[in-house]
Motif scaffolding. Structure first.
Motif, PDB file in Angstrom:
ATOM      1  N   ARG B 190       0.851  -1.174   0.000  1.00 53.66           N
ATOM      2  CA  ARG B 190       0.000   0.000   0.000  1.00 53.66           C
ATOM      3  C   ARG B 190       0.897   1.237   0.000  1.00 53.66           C
ATOM      4  N   PHE B 191       0.344   2.343  -0.371  1.00 52.13           N
ATOM      5  CA  PHE B 191       1.144   3.556  -0.434  1.00 52.13           C
ATOM      6  C   PHE B 191       1.483   4.028   0.970  1.00 52.13           C
ATOM      7  N   GLY B 192       2.649   4.659   1.111  1.00 54.02           N
ATOM      8  CA  GLY B 192       3.071   5.131   2.414  1.00 54.02           C
ATOM      9  C   GLY B 192       3.772   4.041   3.184  1.00 54.02           C
ATOM     10  N   ARG B 193       3.774   4.186   4.486  1.00 53.67           N
ATOM     11  CA  ARG B 193       4.490   3.230   5.311  1.00 53.67           C
ATOM     12  C   ARG B 193       3.749   1.893   5.365  1.00 53.67           C
ATOM     13  N   PRO B 194       4.476   0.766   5.205  1.00 55.59           N
ATOM     14  CA  PRO B 194       3.814  -0.524   5.347  1.00 55.59           C
ATOM     15  C   PRO B 194       3.287  -0.691   6.769  1.00 55.59           C
ATOM     16  N   ALA B 195       2.159  -1.382   6.892  1.00 52.65           N
ATOM     17  CA  ALA B 195       1.521  -1.524   8.200  1.00 52.65           C
ATOM     18  C   ALA B 195       2.153  -2.663   8.983  1.00 52.65           C
ATOM     19  N   MET B 196       3.465  -2.616   9.105  1.00 52.25           N
ATOM     20  CA  MET B 196       4.149  -3.753   9.696  1.00 52.25           C
ATOM     21  C   MET B 196       5.466  -3.276  10.280  1.00 52.25           C
ATOM     22  N   GLU B 197       5.893  -3.857  11.380  1.00 52.70           N
ATOM     23  CA  GLU B 197       7.180  -3.477  11.951  1.00 52.70           C
ATOM     24  C   GLU B 197       8.317  -4.011  11.094  1.00 52.70           C
ATOM     25  N   MET B 198       9.464  -3.321  11.124  1.00 54.98           N
ATOM     26  CA  MET B 198      10.574  -3.712  10.263  1.00 54.98           C
ATOM     27  C   MET B 198      11.044  -5.141  10.519  1.00 54.98           C
ATOM     28  N   ASP B 199      11.095  -5.561  11.789  1.00 53.17           N
ATOM     29  CA  ASP B 199      11.618  -6.910  12.054  1.00 53.17           C
ATOM     30  C   ASP B 199      10.635  -8.003  11.645  1.00 53.17           C
ATOM     31  N   MET B 200       9.407  -7.620  11.295  1.00 56.95           N
ATOM     32  CA  MET B 200       8.496  -8.567  10.659  1.00 56.95           C
ATOM     33  C   MET B 200       8.594  -8.447   9.146  1.00 56.95           C
ATOM     34  N   LEU B 201       8.804  -7.215   8.679  1.00 55.41           N
ATOM     35  CA  LEU B 201       8.726  -6.942   7.240  1.00 55.41           C
ATOM     36  C   LEU B 201       9.970  -7.410   6.493  1.00 55.41           C
ATOM     37  N   VAL B 202      11.161  -7.159   7.065  1.00 55.76           N
ATOM     38  CA  VAL B 202      12.396  -7.488   6.345  1.00 55.76           C
ATOM     39  C   VAL B 202      12.477  -8.977   5.988  1.00 55.76           C
ATOM     40  N   PRO B 203      12.233  -9.899   6.961  1.00 56.15           N
ATOM     41  CA  PRO B 203      12.252 -11.319   6.569  1.00 56.15           C
ATOM     42  C   PRO B 203      11.215 -11.644   5.491  1.00 56.15           C
ATOM     43  N   LEU B 204      10.070 -10.974   5.561  1.00 56.10           N
ATOM     44  CA  LEU B 204       9.027 -11.248   4.568  1.00 56.10           C
ATOM     45  C   LEU B 204       9.500 -10.863   3.167  1.00 56.10           C
ATOM     46  N   LEU B 205      10.128  -9.689   3.075  1.00 53.56           N
ATOM     47  CA  LEU B 205      10.610  -9.254   1.761  1.00 53.56           C
ATOM     48  C   LEU B 205      11.729 -10.176   1.268  1.00 53.56           C
ATOM     49  N   CYS B 206      12.608 -10.609   2.184  1.00 52.80           N
ATOM     50  CA  CYS B 206      13.669 -11.549   1.809  1.00 52.80           C
ATOM     51  C   CYS B 206      13.070 -12.860   1.306  1.00 52.80           C
ATOM     52  N   ALA B 207      12.060 -13.358   2.024  1.00 51.13           N
ATOM     53  CA  ALA B 207      11.427 -14.607   1.605  1.00 51.13           C
ATOM     54  C   ALA B 207      10.784 -14.437   0.232  1.00 51.13           C
ATOM     55  N   ALA B 208      10.104 -13.314   0.018  1.00 46.56           N
ATOM     56  CA  ALA B 208       9.436 -13.088  -1.272  1.00 46.56           C
ATOM     57  C   ALA B 208      10.456 -13.016  -2.399  1.00 46.56           C
ATOM     58  N   LEU B 209      11.550 -12.297  -2.185  1.00 45.81           N
ATOM     59  CA  LEU B 209      12.583 -12.199  -3.210  1.00 45.81           C
ATOM     60  C   LEU B 209      13.244 -13.557  -3.440  1.00 45.81           C
ATOM     61  N   GLY B 210      13.547 -14.247  -2.340  1.00 42.89           N
ATOM     62  CA  GLY B 210      14.168 -15.571  -2.449  1.00 42.89           C
ATOM     63  C   GLY B 210      13.300 -16.541  -3.225  1.00 42.89           C
ATOM     64  N   PHE B 211      12.002 -16.582  -2.902  1.00 40.74           N
ATOM     65  CA  PHE B 211      11.099 -17.494  -3.607  1.00 40.74           C
ATOM     66  C   PHE B 211      10.961 -17.104  -5.077  1.00 40.74           C
ATOM     67  N   THR B 212      11.062 -15.811  -5.359  1.00 44.26           N
ATOM     68  CA  THR B 212      10.986 -15.384  -6.761  1.00 44.26           C
ATOM     69  C   THR B 212      12.194 -15.910  -7.541  1.00 44.26           C
ATOM     70  N   LEU B 213      13.389 -15.830  -6.928  1.00 39.98           N
ATOM     71  CA  LEU B 213      14.573 -16.377  -7.580  1.00 39.98           C
ATOM     72  C   LEU B 213      14.441 -17.897  -7.753  1.00 39.98           C
ATOM     73  N   ILE B 214      13.878 -18.540  -6.725  1.00 38.53           N
ATOM     74  CA  ILE B 214      13.667 -19.987  -6.817  1.00 38.53           C
ATOM     75  C   ILE B 214      12.688 -20.308  -7.952  1.00 38.53           C
ATOM     76  N   PHE B 215      11.666 -19.475  -8.091  1.00 40.48           N
ATOM     77  CA  PHE B 215      10.714 -19.648  -9.202  1.00 40.48           C
ATOM     78  C   PHE B 215      11.472 -19.615 -10.534  1.00 40.48           C
ATOM     79  N   GLY B 216      12.386 -18.637 -10.684  1.00 39.55           N
ATOM     80  CA  GLY B 216      13.163 -18.535 -11.914  1.00 39.55           C
ATOM     81  C   GLY B 216      14.041 -19.754 -12.137  1.00 39.55           C
ATOM     82  N   TRP B 217      14.655 -20.210 -11.064  1.00 38.18           N
ATOM     83  CA  TRP B 217      15.533 -21.382 -11.138  1.00 38.18           C
ATOM     84  C   TRP B 217      14.740 -22.618 -11.602  1.00 38.18           C
ATOM     85  N   LEU B 218      13.603 -22.874 -10.943  1.00 34.86           N
ATOM     86  CA  LEU B 218      12.807 -24.054 -11.280  1.00 34.86           C
ATOM     87  C   LEU B 218      12.248 -23.951 -12.696  1.00 34.86           C
TER      88      LEU B 218
END
Lengths: 50, 244
Positions: B190-218
Motif C-alpha cells: 500500500r502507499f506510504g508506510r507498510p503496516a508492519m514493523e521492520m523486524d516482521m517486514l524485512v524477513p518477509l521481503l527476503c522470503a518473497a525475493l528468495g522465492f521469486t529467484l527460486i521460481f526462476g531457477w525451477l
C-alpha cells in the motif's frame, strides 16, 4: 526450545503449512531434473533417430 | 538487438541456462532460508494473531508468485503469439506447473491460517474465489498443453488462455478493496508506510525475493527439459549427447 515448537498453541497450523510448502518445493526441484535426465537418456539411446 | 537474437538461439540458451539457473538458485535458497528463519524465530509475536501469523512467510511469497507467475506467462504468451519466439512458448509451458504449485500453496496455507483466525477453512468470498479460479487457469494451461499433440499449436492455445486469463490478476489484487471480505487488506503493497514493523517486514521481503529467484531457477530447469523434448530430433541436440 519447546516454546519454539509449540508456536503459542498454533503448532499444528504453522508446522503443517511449512511441511506442505517443503514437500511442494522439493517436488518442483526434482520434477524437472528427473524429466530432463530421462529425456537426455532417451536421446543418448538414439530413440529418436529415424 | 544482436544480443537478443543470440539469446533466442536455442542451443545458446540451452548452454547458458544451466549456469544462470545456478546463479538464481544459490541466492534464492539463501534469501528464502533467511526469510523463513527470520519469520519463524526472530520476528516478534503478532499482538492480534499470536504465532499463527508466521504462516505469512510462506503464504505471502506463494500468493505473490501465483500472480507474478501468471502475469509473466501472459507476457510470454503475447510474445509467442506476435513474434513466434520459441523460447517464449517454452517459458509459458515450463512456468505453468511452478506457478500452479505456488497458487496451490497460497490457497492451502491461507486455509490453514484461516481456520484458527476466522474459524473456518474456506469462505466463498472474492479473494479466495478469484485465487481458486487462478489455480484452475494454471491447470487449464497445463491440460491444454498436454491435450494437443503439436507443440506449436499447443503453445498458441496456451498463449491465448494465458492472455485471456490475466484479467483475473488485477481482480485478485484489488478484491480485498472492492468487495467485503474476511481476508485482511494489503499490508505491504500500500502507499506510504507498510503496516508492519521492520523486524516482521524485512524477513518477509527476503522470503518473497528468495522465492521469486527460486521460481526462476525451477522454471529454467523446466524450460531445459521442455527444450530438449521439443528439439529431440534436431541435429544440435543429437550432437550434444553423442559420444563422438
Amino acid at each position: 526450545m519447546d516454546d519454539f515448537w509449540a508456536m503459542g498453541g498454533y503448532a499444528a497450523y504453522v508446522w503443517s503449512s511449512y511441511g506442505i510448502a517443503a514437500v511442494v518445493l522439493l517436488g518442483n526441484v526434482f520434477g524437472p531434473l528427473i524429466a530432463h535426465r530421462r529425456i537426455a537418456r532417451r536421446i543418448k539411446n538414439e530413440e529418436f533417430d529415424d | 538487438m544482436l544480443w537478443l537474437h543470440r539469446f533466442g538461439s536455442l542451443p545458446y540458451f540451452y548452454r547458458i541456462s544451466r549456469p544462470i539457473a545456478l546463479a538464481l538458485a544459490v541466492p534464492g535458497v539463501l534469501l528464502a532460508a533467511y526469510g523463513v528463519y527470520g519469520g519463524l524465530v526472530e520476528a516478534p509475536v503478532d499482538y492480534q494473531q499470536g504465532d499463527a501469523f508466521r504462516i505469512l512467510y510462506i503464504h505471502v511469497p506463494s500468493a505473490w508468485l501465483s500472480l507474478f507467475g501468471y502475469t509473466s506467462m501472459a507476457v510470454a504468451g503475447f510474445v509467442a503469439l506476435v513474434w513466434r519466439l520459441k523460447l517464449a512458448e517454452i517459458f509459458l509451458v515450463a512456468a505453468a506447473p511452478v506457478g500452479a504449485s505456488f497458487t496451490f500453496l497460497a490457497l492451502v496455507t491461507g486455509s490453514i491460517w484461516g481456520k484458527p483466525m476466522w474459524g473456518t477453512w474456506w469462505v466463498w468470498d472474492a479473494r479466495l474465489t478469484s485465487e481458486l479460479i487462478l489455480l484452475f487457469l494454471y491447470l487449464g494451461v497445463i491440460a491444454l498443453h498436454n491435450a494437443i499433440e503439436s507443440p506449436r499449436t499447443a503453445a498458441r492455445a496456451c498463449s491465448l488462455l494465458a492472455l485471456v486469463g490475466v484479467i483475473n490478476v488485477p481482480i485478485i489484487h484489488y478484491s480485498v478493496e472492492w468487495w467485503n471480505t474476511l481476508h485482511q487488506g494489503p499490508t505491504v503493497t500500500r502507499f506510504g508506510r507498510p503496516a508492519m514493523e521492520m523486524d516482521m517486514l524485512v524477513p518477509l521481503l527476503c522470503a518473497a525475493l528468495g522465492f521469486t529467484l527460486i521460481f526462476g531457477w525451477l522454471t529454467l530447469w523446466g524450460m531445459r527439459a521442455q527444450l530438449l523434448w521439443r528439439e529431440r530430433r534436431s541435429r544440435w541436440v543429437k550432437r550434444l549427447f553423442s559420444d563422438g
